[in-house]
Design an enzyme around this catalytic site. Structure first.
Site, PDB file in Angstrom:
ATOM      1  N   ASP A 175       0.874  -1.175   0.000  1.00  0.00           N
ATOM      2  CA  ASP A 175       0.000   0.000   0.000  1.00  0.00           C
ATOM      3  C   ASP A 175       0.910   1.222   0.000  1.00  0.00           C
ATOM      4  OD1 ASP A 175      -2.294   1.653   0.334  1.00  0.00           O
ATOM      5  OD2 ASP A 175      -1.923   1.763   2.476  1.00  0.00           O
ATOM      6  N   TYR A 177      -1.186   8.275  -2.547  1.00  0.00           N
ATOM      7  CA  TYR A 177      -1.511   7.788  -3.887  1.00  0.00           C
ATOM      8  C   TYR A 177      -2.776   8.467  -4.426  1.00  0.00           C
ATOM      9  CZ  TYR A 177       1.838   3.841  -3.979  1.00  0.00           C
ATOM     10  OH  TYR A 177       2.960   3.069  -4.029  1.00  0.00           O
ATOM     11  N   GLY A 178      -3.672   8.827  -3.525  1.00  0.00           N
ATOM     12  CA  GLY A 178      -4.962   9.388  -3.937  1.00  0.00           C
ATOM     13  C   GLY A 178      -4.854  10.709  -4.678  1.00  0.00           C
ATOM     14  N   CYS A 194      -4.689  -1.563  -1.620  1.00  0.00           N
ATOM     15  CA  CYS A 194      -4.813  -0.152  -1.973  1.00  0.00           C
ATOM     16  C   CYS A 194      -5.985   0.010  -2.937  1.00  0.00           C
ATOM     17  CB  CYS A 194      -3.515   0.321  -2.624  1.00  0.00           C
ATOM     18  SG  CYS A 194      -3.618   2.021  -3.199  1.00  0.00           S
ATOM     19  N   GLU A 207      -1.964   9.230   8.454  1.00  0.00           N
ATOM     20  CA  GLU A 207      -0.512   9.038   8.380  1.00  0.00           C
ATOM     21  C   GLU A 207       0.220   9.942   9.363  1.00  0.00           C
ATOM     22  OE1 GLU A 207       1.605   6.968   6.715  1.00  0.00           O
ATOM     23  OE2 GLU A 207       0.024   5.803   5.757  1.00  0.00           O
ATOM     24  N   CYS A 222     -10.936   2.757   0.717  1.00  0.00           N
ATOM     25  CA  CYS A 222      -9.504   3.033   0.931  1.00  0.00           C
ATOM     26  C   CYS A 222      -9.102   2.264   2.181  1.00  0.00           C
ATOM     27  CB  CYS A 222      -9.285   4.532   1.136  1.00  0.00           C
ATOM     28  SG  CYS A 222      -7.612   4.926   1.694  1.00  0.00           S
ATOM     29  N   THR A 223      -8.001   1.537   2.077  1.00  0.00           N
ATOM     30  CA  THR A 223      -7.604   0.660   3.186  1.00  0.00           C
ATOM     31  C   THR A 223      -7.209   1.434   4.439  1.00  0.00           C
ATOM     32  OG1 THR A 223      -5.379   0.583   2.248  1.00  0.00           O
ATOM     33  CG2 THR A 223      -6.886  -1.205   1.653  1.00  0.00           C
TER      34      THR A 223
END
Ligand code: DGL
Length: 264
Positions: free
Chosen positions: A10, A42-43, A73, A151, A182-183
């Site tokens: 991910d 990543y989004g 992901c 995060e 979303c994980t």
């Protein structure tokens, strides 16, 4: 019996929700985890970037000789589905599995999905839900602030998380179920559940993805291992080791190892 590891990757901490699920389902599996923290989020990437990154990440994890990969992901699962499907090592994304999980929700009321900006923009979650759950209203909402908050160490009890959840999830009030596409979002699942109320079920795409991969291993006689795990990150290994231990609720046996950040 196959003692090769399962690869999970991910952009960062989110894939740990799939790892936790796989540990519950098949505790003995060896796991190689890659968190691409140097390139997060990543989004916020373009579809073209994400498709290149999917190949890079798959190749990186496959270089460890894994028997299967959980692409933990939603952003890559929705933007690079055919790349995952065509990969020579069996690679399980979280989109198809999560949508299959939503088909089990009884009733005729609305269904929701929350995911990253790039996932929602791809239209893949909404299209798959419409196809799998005909006749139900589908509401798809991007929540770009969630991943940076998670995060940076914010949890369900944090006022900034509560505020962001209320801001994004208002259109999902009254849905029969909401897919966590979303994980990362499972990490603040408590705040999302508290806001939506008990009539709205939460379905974790991360859990569903891990369950599909576990089923693949079981059906093909590929289970086995000694519960070992190794973590690789492209950002700060010490920060990831701390956050992973907190999320998993136990110290990780080996500190995360740093890798150079790949160019997109
Ligand atoms: N956890 C990932 C997902 O499931 C990516 C989040 C991000 O880096 O934006 O979409």
């Amino acid at each position: 019996m196959d003692n090769r590891a399962v690869g999970i990757f991910d952009s960062g901490l989110g894939g740990l929700t799939a790892m936790k699920a796989l540990r519950e389902l098949l505790p003995e599996e060896n796991i190689i985890y890659f968190g691409d923290t140097g390139r997060l989020p990543y989004g916020a990437k373009t579809r073209e970037q994400l498709r290149r990154m999917a190949v890079q990440d798959l190749d990186l994890i496959a270089s460890h000789g894994v028997k299967a990969v959980i692409v933990a992901c939603g952003t890559l699962s929705s933007n690079a589905a055919e790349i995952l499907d065509a990969y020579p090592v069996p690679a399980f994304g979280v989109l198809k599995a999560g949508v299959a999980g939503m088909t089990k929700i009884p009733g005729t009321g609305p269904l929701g999905v929350i995911a990253t900006e790039a996932s929602i923009r791809s239209g893949a979650f909404a299209a798959a839900l419409r196809a799998a759950c005909p006749g139900r209203e589908i509401r798809a909402v991007a929540c770009p602030d969630f991943v940076p908050l998670i995060e940076s160490g914010h949890g369900s009890g944090d006022p900034a998380v509560r505020e962001a959840v209320a801001r994004y999830c208002a259109p999902l009030k009254g849905a029969d179920a909401v897919l966590l596409g979303c994980t990362h979002y499972g990490i603040i699942g408590e705040a999302i559940a508290a806001y939506l109320g008990e009539k709205t079920a939460l379905v974790s795409a991360a859990y569903c993805g891990a369950a599909v991969a576990a089923q693949h291993l079981i059906v093909n006689g590929l289970t086995g291992g000694r519960g070992e795990e190794r973590f690789f990150v492209s950002g700060d290994p010490a920060a990831f080791t701390r956050a992973a231990s907190t999320f998993l609720g136990r110290p990780v046996a080996r500190a995360a190892e740093g890798l150079p950040c790949m160019e997109i």
